[in-house]
Design a protein around this motif. Structure first.
Motif, PDB file in Angstrom:
ATOM      1  N   GLU A 140     -48.698  -2.609  64.106  1.00 32.11           N
ATOM      2  CA  GLU A 140     -49.834  -1.677  64.116  1.00 32.11           C
ATOM      3  C   GLU A 140     -49.463  -0.354  63.453  1.00 32.11           C
ATOM      4  O   GLU A 140     -50.261   0.222  62.714  1.00 32.11           O
ATOM      5  CB  GLU A 140     -50.320  -1.434  65.541  1.00 32.11           C
ATOM      6  CG  GLU A 140     -51.027  -2.631  66.130  1.00 32.11           C
ATOM      7  CD  GLU A 140     -51.492  -2.401  67.550  1.00 32.11           C
ATOM      8  OE1 GLU A 140     -50.851  -1.616  68.295  1.00 32.11           O
ATOM      9  OE2 GLU A 140     -52.512  -2.991  67.921  1.00 32.11           O
ATOM     10  N   TYR A 141     -48.261   0.119  63.694  1.00 39.11           N
ATOM     11  CA  TYR A 141     -47.796   1.333  63.015  1.00 39.11           C
ATOM     12  C   TYR A 141     -47.606   1.069  61.522  1.00 39.11           C
ATOM     13  O   TYR A 141     -47.992   1.875  60.681  1.00 39.11           O
ATOM     14  CB  TYR A 141     -46.480   1.842  63.612  1.00 39.11           C
ATOM     15  CG  TYR A 141     -46.623   2.442  64.984  1.00 39.11           C
ATOM     16  CD1 TYR A 141     -47.445   3.546  65.210  1.00 39.11           C
ATOM     17  CD2 TYR A 141     -45.918   1.927  66.067  1.00 39.11           C
ATOM     18  CE1 TYR A 141     -47.568   4.106  66.473  1.00 39.11           C
ATOM     19  CE2 TYR A 141     -46.039   2.490  67.330  1.00 39.11           C
ATOM     20  CZ  TYR A 141     -46.866   3.570  67.530  1.00 39.11           C
ATOM     21  OH  TYR A 141     -46.985   4.121  68.771  1.00 39.11           O
ATOM     22  N   TYR A 142     -47.012  -0.061  61.202  1.00 44.67           N
ATOM     23  CA  TYR A 142     -46.729  -0.411  59.813  1.00 44.67           C
ATOM     24  C   TYR A 142     -48.016  -0.473  58.982  1.00 44.67           C
ATOM     25  O   TYR A 142     -48.067   0.002  57.856  1.00 44.67           O
ATOM     26  CB  TYR A 142     -45.993  -1.754  59.765  1.00 44.67           C
ATOM     27  CG  TYR A 142     -45.657  -2.225  58.383  1.00 44.67           C
ATOM     28  CD1 TYR A 142     -44.571  -1.706  57.692  1.00 44.67           C
ATOM     29  CD2 TYR A 142     -46.439  -3.189  57.756  1.00 44.67           C
ATOM     30  CE1 TYR A 142     -44.256  -2.142  56.411  1.00 44.67           C
ATOM     31  CE2 TYR A 142     -46.142  -3.623  56.476  1.00 44.67           C
ATOM     32  CZ  TYR A 142     -45.052  -3.094  55.807  1.00 44.67           C
ATOM     33  OH  TYR A 142     -44.755  -3.517  54.534  1.00 44.67           O
ATOM     34  N   GLU A 143     -49.068  -1.069  59.557  1.00 39.10           N
ATOM     35  CA  GLU A 143     -50.333  -1.209  58.835  1.00 39.10           C
ATOM     36  C   GLU A 143     -51.209   0.040  58.917  1.00 39.10           C
ATOM     37  O   GLU A 143     -52.243   0.115  58.268  1.00 39.10           O
ATOM     38  CB  GLU A 143     -51.119  -2.407  59.371  1.00 39.10           C
ATOM     39  CG  GLU A 143     -50.501  -3.724  58.983  1.00 39.10           C
ATOM     40  CD  GLU A 143     -51.385  -4.907  59.317  1.00 39.10           C
ATOM     41  OE1 GLU A 143     -52.260  -4.811  60.201  1.00 39.10           O
ATOM     42  OE2 GLU A 143     -51.191  -5.955  58.673  1.00 39.10           O
ATOM     43  N   ASP A 193     -51.111   5.710  64.385  1.00 42.15           N
ATOM     44  CA  ASP A 193     -50.475   6.762  63.613  1.00 42.15           C
ATOM     45  C   ASP A 193     -49.031   6.949  64.093  1.00 42.15           C
ATOM     46  O   ASP A 193     -48.805   7.304  65.252  1.00 42.15           O
ATOM     47  CB  ASP A 193     -51.265   8.066  63.762  1.00 42.15           C
ATOM     48  CG  ASP A 193     -50.849   9.106  62.747  1.00 42.15           C
ATOM     49  OD1 ASP A 193     -50.280   8.740  61.704  1.00 42.15           O
ATOM     50  OD2 ASP A 193     -51.104  10.300  63.002  1.00 42.15           O
ATOM     51  N   ALA A 194     -48.088   6.681  63.235  1.00 40.48           N
ATOM     52  CA  ALA A 194     -46.667   6.798  63.581  1.00 40.48           C
ATOM     53  C   ALA A 194     -46.246   8.260  63.572  1.00 40.48           C
ATOM     54  O   ALA A 194     -46.612   9.015  62.675  1.00 40.48           O
ATOM     55  CB  ALA A 194     -45.823   6.004  62.587  1.00 40.48           C
ATOM     56  N   SER A 195     -45.463   8.645  64.578  1.00 36.70           N
ATOM     57  CA  SER A 195     -44.973  10.025  64.623  1.00 36.70           C
ATOM     58  C   SER A 195     -44.004  10.290  63.473  1.00 36.70           C
ATOM     59  O   SER A 195     -43.932  11.399  62.963  1.00 36.70           O
ATOM     60  CB  SER A 195     -44.312  10.319  65.972  1.00 36.70           C
ATOM     61  OG  SER A 195     -43.247   9.419  66.208  1.00 36.70           O
ATOM     62  N   ASP A 196     -43.266   9.260  63.063  1.00 35.50           N
ATOM     63  CA  ASP A 196     -42.358   9.393  61.927  1.00 35.50           C
ATOM     64  C   ASP A 196     -42.498   8.145  61.046  1.00 35.50           C
ATOM     65  O   ASP A 196     -41.822   7.142  61.278  1.00 35.50           O
ATOM     66  CB  ASP A 196     -40.913   9.557  62.406  1.00 35.50           C
ATOM     67  CG  ASP A 196     -39.953   9.868  61.268  1.00 35.50           C
ATOM     68  OD1 ASP A 196     -40.376   9.849  60.086  1.00 35.50           O
ATOM     69  OD2 ASP A 196     -38.777  10.138  61.557  1.00 35.50           O
ATOM     70  N   PRO A 197     -43.392   8.191  60.063  1.00 36.14           N
ATOM     71  CA  PRO A 197     -43.648   7.019  59.219  1.00 36.14           C
ATOM     72  C   PRO A 197     -42.394   6.446  58.550  1.00 36.14           C
ATOM     73  O   PRO A 197     -42.333   5.259  58.270  1.00 36.14           O
ATOM     74  CB  PRO A 197     -44.638   7.534  58.171  1.00 36.14           C
ATOM     75  CG  PRO A 197     -45.279   8.717  58.802  1.00 36.14           C
ATOM     76  CD  PRO A 197     -44.226   9.329  59.693  1.00 36.14           C
ATOM     77  N   ASP A 198     -41.395   7.294  58.310  1.00 37.68           N
ATOM     78  CA  ASP A 198     -40.173   6.803  57.671  1.00 37.68           C
ATOM     79  C   ASP A 198     -39.387   5.863  58.574  1.00 37.68           C
ATOM     80  O   ASP A 198     -38.574   5.076  58.099  1.00 37.68           O
ATOM     81  CB  ASP A 198     -39.282   7.978  57.252  1.00 37.68           C
ATOM     82  CG  ASP A 198     -39.916   8.817  56.159  1.00 37.68           C
ATOM     83  OD1 ASP A 198     -40.746   8.278  55.384  1.00 37.68           O
ATOM     84  OD2 ASP A 198     -39.594  10.013  56.072  1.00 37.68           O
ATOM     85  N   ARG A 201     -40.420   1.016  59.452  1.00 41.48           N
ATOM     86  CA  ARG A 201     -39.758  -0.233  59.028  1.00 41.48           C
ATOM     87  C   ARG A 201     -38.476  -0.462  59.800  1.00 41.48           C
ATOM     88  O   ARG A 201     -38.149  -1.591  60.151  1.00 41.48           O
ATOM     89  CB  ARG A 201     -39.484  -0.207  57.519  1.00 41.48           C
ATOM     90  CG  ARG A 201     -40.777  -0.351  56.721  1.00 41.48           C
ATOM     91  CD  ARG A 201     -40.555  -0.536  55.237  1.00 41.48           C
ATOM     92  NE  ARG A 201     -40.016  -1.859  54.991  1.00 41.48           N
ATOM     93  CZ  ARG A 201     -38.938  -2.092  54.239  1.00 41.48           C
ATOM     94  NH1 ARG A 201     -38.298  -1.121  53.648  1.00 41.48           N
ATOM     95  NH2 ARG A 201     -38.518  -3.319  54.055  1.00 41.48           N
ATOM     96  N   ALA A 202     -37.736   0.594  60.100  1.00 44.03           N
ATOM     97  CA  ALA A 202     -36.494   0.450  60.870  1.00 44.03           C
ATOM     98  C   ALA A 202     -36.791  -0.048  62.280  1.00 44.03           C
ATOM     99  O   ALA A 202     -36.090  -0.936  62.784  1.00 44.03           O
ATOM    100  CB  ALA A 202     -35.742   1.779  60.918  1.00 44.03           C
ATOM    101  N   HIS A 203     -37.822   0.491  62.904  1.00 38.67           N
ATOM    102  CA  HIS A 203     -38.190   0.033  64.246  1.00 38.67           C
ATOM    103  C   HIS A 203     -38.678  -1.415  64.212  1.00 38.67           C
ATOM    104  O   HIS A 203     -38.343  -2.205  65.096  1.00 38.67           O
ATOM    105  CB  HIS A 203     -39.269   0.934  64.858  1.00 38.67           C
ATOM    106  CG  HIS A 203     -38.772   2.278  65.261  1.00 38.67           C
ATOM    107  ND1 HIS A 203     -37.998   2.494  66.379  1.00 38.67           N
ATOM    108  CD2 HIS A 203     -38.933   3.485  64.678  1.00 38.67           C
ATOM    109  CE1 HIS A 203     -37.707   3.774  66.468  1.00 38.67           C
ATOM    110  NE2 HIS A 203     -38.257   4.405  65.438  1.00 38.67           N
ATOM    111  N   LEU A 204     -39.469  -1.753  63.204  1.00 38.20           N
ATOM    112  CA  LEU A 204     -39.955  -3.120  63.064  1.00 38.20           C
ATOM    113  C   LEU A 204     -38.786  -4.080  62.868  1.00 38.20           C
ATOM    114  O   LEU A 204     -38.735  -5.142  63.494  1.00 38.20           O
ATOM    115  CB  LEU A 204     -40.958  -3.222  61.914  1.00 38.20           C
ATOM    116  CG  LEU A 204     -41.537  -4.607  61.638  1.00 38.20           C
ATOM    117  CD1 LEU A 204     -42.204  -5.198  62.874  1.00 38.20           C
ATOM    118  CD2 LEU A 204     -42.527  -4.528  60.473  1.00 38.20           C
TER     119      LEU A 204
END
Length: 130
Positions: free
Chosen positions: A43-46, A50-55, A58-61
């Motif tokens: 959900e964050y990736y797509e 809204d991700a607090s840190d978009p960078d 992918r690392a969290h995923l």
């Protein structure tokens, strides 16, 4: 690294910690828990959330995918399944089941349906009726 190597490593890792005694059903529950965490990260990736840190998305995923894979590998070894052999068999099954032409037709159908859904949503936002 080969899949079989990881599965053997995981079994040894679990054994020295006593975690090899966990029942397969509980390993499955842990796998499902991790799948839920993957869903949240997707959900964050797509951009649905809204991700607090978009960078970091992918690392969290990647971390959650690896956690889920670990429990999948564990469930496989607990049930006496060599996942590398199972995946090889699945490759053959998939190649025999779905031709390239079928796959291409299916993706065309899917993309057209997604475009229809988006248009419908946009029409609803503007108050237009189909």
């Amino acid at each position: 690294m080969h899949i079989r190597e990881y599965q053997i490593w995981l079994q040894g890792y679990d054994k020295v910690r006593g975690w090899d005694k966990i029942s397969p059903s509980h390993s499955f529950l842990h796998l499902i828990e991790e799948i839920g965490e993957i869903a949240r990260e997707v959900e964050y990736y797509e951009g649905y959330r809204d991700a607090s840190d978009p960078d970091d998305v992918r690392a969290h995923l990647a971390e959650e995918l690896a956690d889920a894979a670990t429990f999948l590998f564990k469930l496989a070894y607990q049930c006496g399944i060599d996942l590398e052999d199972a995946l090889k068999a699945n490759m053959t099954k998939a190649e025999n089941r779905f031709s390239v032409a079928f796959g291409q037709a299916e993706i065309e159908r899917y993309l057209a349906r997604q475009a229809e859904n988006l248009a419908r949503i946009q029409d609803q936002e503007t108050g237009e009726r189909p």
